[in-house]
Design a protein around this motif. Structure first.
Motif, PDB file in Angstrom:
ATOM      1  N   UNK A 140       0.187 -16.207  18.644  1.00 35.67           N
ATOM      2  CA  UNK A 140      -0.819 -16.538  19.652  1.00 35.67           C
ATOM      3  C   UNK A 140      -0.746 -17.990  20.126  1.00 35.67           C
ATOM      4  N   UNK A 141       0.037 -18.827  19.450  1.00 34.02           N
ATOM      5  CA  UNK A 141       0.156 -20.228  19.867  1.00 34.02           C
ATOM      6  C   UNK A 141       1.470 -20.800  19.361  1.00 34.02           C
ATOM      7  N   UNK A 142       2.058 -21.700  20.161  1.00 32.20           N
ATOM      8  CA  UNK A 142       3.284 -22.372  19.762  1.00 32.20           C
ATOM      9  C   UNK A 142       3.179 -23.857  20.082  1.00 32.20           C
ATOM     10  N   UNK A 143       3.593 -24.705  19.152  1.00 33.72           N
ATOM     11  CA  UNK A 143       3.673 -26.140  19.413  1.00 33.72           C
ATOM     12  C   UNK A 143       5.128 -26.591  19.371  1.00 33.72           C
TER      13      UNK A 143
ATOM     14  N   UNK B 232     -13.919 -21.939   8.246  1.00 35.20           N
ATOM     15  CA  UNK B 232     -15.255 -22.301   7.797  1.00 35.20           C
ATOM     16  C   UNK B 232     -16.262 -21.884   8.862  1.00 35.20           C
ATOM     17  N   UNK B 233     -17.306 -21.200   8.463  1.00 34.79           N
ATOM     18  CA  UNK B 233     -18.335 -20.738   9.408  1.00 34.79           C
ATOM     19  C   UNK B 233     -17.731 -20.016  10.610  1.00 34.79           C
ATOM     20  N   UNK B 234     -16.767 -19.132  10.341  1.00 35.74           N
ATOM     21  CA  UNK B 234     -16.102 -18.312  11.357  1.00 35.74           C
ATOM     22  C   UNK B 234     -15.288 -19.123  12.358  1.00 35.74           C
ATOM     23  N   UNK B 235     -14.912 -20.344  12.005  1.00 35.09           N
ATOM     24  CA  UNK B 235     -14.041 -21.158  12.845  1.00 35.09           C
ATOM     25  C   UNK B 235     -12.774 -21.486  12.064  1.00 35.09           C
ATOM     26  N   UNK B 236     -11.634 -21.262  12.705  1.00 27.41           N
ATOM     27  CA  UNK B 236     -10.350 -21.620  12.122  1.00 27.41           C
ATOM     28  C   UNK B 236      -9.991 -23.038  12.552  1.00 27.41           C
ATOM     29  N   UNK B 237      -9.358 -23.793  11.659  1.00 25.79           N
ATOM     30  CA  UNK B 237      -8.841 -25.121  11.984  1.00 25.79           C
ATOM     31  C   UNK B 237      -7.415 -25.197  11.448  1.00 25.79           C
TER      32      UNK B 237
ATOM     33  N   UNK C 142       1.005 -33.028  11.588  1.00 24.84           N
ATOM     34  CA  UNK C 142       1.707 -34.009  12.418  1.00 24.84           C
ATOM     35  C   UNK C 142       0.837 -34.610  13.515  1.00 24.84           C
ATOM     36  N   UNK C 143      -0.404 -34.904  13.197  1.00 28.69           N
ATOM     37  CA  UNK C 143      -1.284 -35.553  14.165  1.00 28.69           C
ATOM     38  C   UNK C 143      -1.970 -34.619  15.142  1.00 28.69           C
ATOM     39  N   UNK C 144      -1.737 -33.329  15.033  1.00 21.66           N
ATOM     40  CA  UNK C 144      -2.367 -32.357  15.920  1.00 21.66           C
ATOM     41  C   UNK C 144      -3.418 -31.575  15.146  1.00 21.66           C
ATOM     42  N   UNK C 145      -4.546 -31.320  15.780  1.00 23.51           N
ATOM     43  CA  UNK C 145      -5.614 -30.527  15.189  1.00 23.51           C
ATOM     44  C   UNK C 145      -6.072 -29.535  16.241  1.00 23.51           C
ATOM     45  N   UNK C 146      -6.110 -28.254  15.877  1.00 25.97           N
ATOM     46  CA  UNK C 146      -6.546 -27.198  16.789  1.00 25.97           C
ATOM     47  C   UNK C 146      -7.642 -26.377  16.131  1.00 25.97           C
ATOM     48  N   UNK C 147      -8.586 -25.895  16.945  1.00 26.56           N
ATOM     49  CA  UNK C 147      -9.708 -25.088  16.460  1.00 26.56           C
ATOM     50  C   UNK C 147      -9.786 -23.786  17.248  1.00 26.56           C
ATOM     51  N   UNK C 148     -10.297 -22.744  16.596  1.00 21.27           N
ATOM     52  CA  UNK C 148     -10.477 -21.455  17.251  1.00 21.27           C
ATOM     53  C   UNK C 148     -11.620 -20.695  16.600  1.00 21.27           C
TER      54      UNK C 148
ATOM     55  N   UNK D  25      -7.570 -17.867  20.809  1.00 25.86           N
ATOM     56  CA  UNK D  25      -7.638 -18.988  21.751  1.00 25.86           C
ATOM     57  C   UNK D  25      -7.823 -20.289  20.982  1.00 25.86           C
ATOM     58  N   UNK D  26      -6.933 -21.246  21.210  1.00 23.22           N
ATOM     59  CA  UNK D  26      -6.900 -22.492  20.452  1.00 23.22           C
ATOM     60  C   UNK D  26      -7.065 -23.688  21.365  1.00 23.22           C
TER      61      UNK D  26
END
Length: 70
Positions: A26-29, A42-47, A51-57, A62-63
């Motif tokens: 679903x995602x590529x960096x 945590x609380x139904x949220x993915x993190x 390498x300095x990148x942070x994504x949440x969903x 959807x990120x």
């Protein structure tokens, strides 16, 4: 697992599954050359981070970066 979905990571990819058997990328960096190396839910949220990148969903599909959410 956040109660409704599974999320897994490999070096440049995020994968999503509803059953833990069938997975969809679903995602590529890969183009950014940033690799993922940590994941949590945590609380139904993915993190996902690395390498300095942070994504949440909230759905595992959807990120976005936290700066896009705040």
């Amino acid at each position: 697992f956040n109660g409704t979905a599974f999320v897994a990571i490999s070096a440049w990819y995020i994968y999503y599954s509803t059953d833990g058997v069938k997975w969809k990328q679903v995602h590529s960096s890969e183009g950014d050359r940033e690799t993922f190396n940590t994941i949590t839910a945590h609380n139904k949220t993915f993190v996902v981070g690395g390498d300095g990148e942070l994504l949440c969903s909230s759905d595992g599909i959807n990120w976005s970066s936290p700066s896009d959410i705040i």
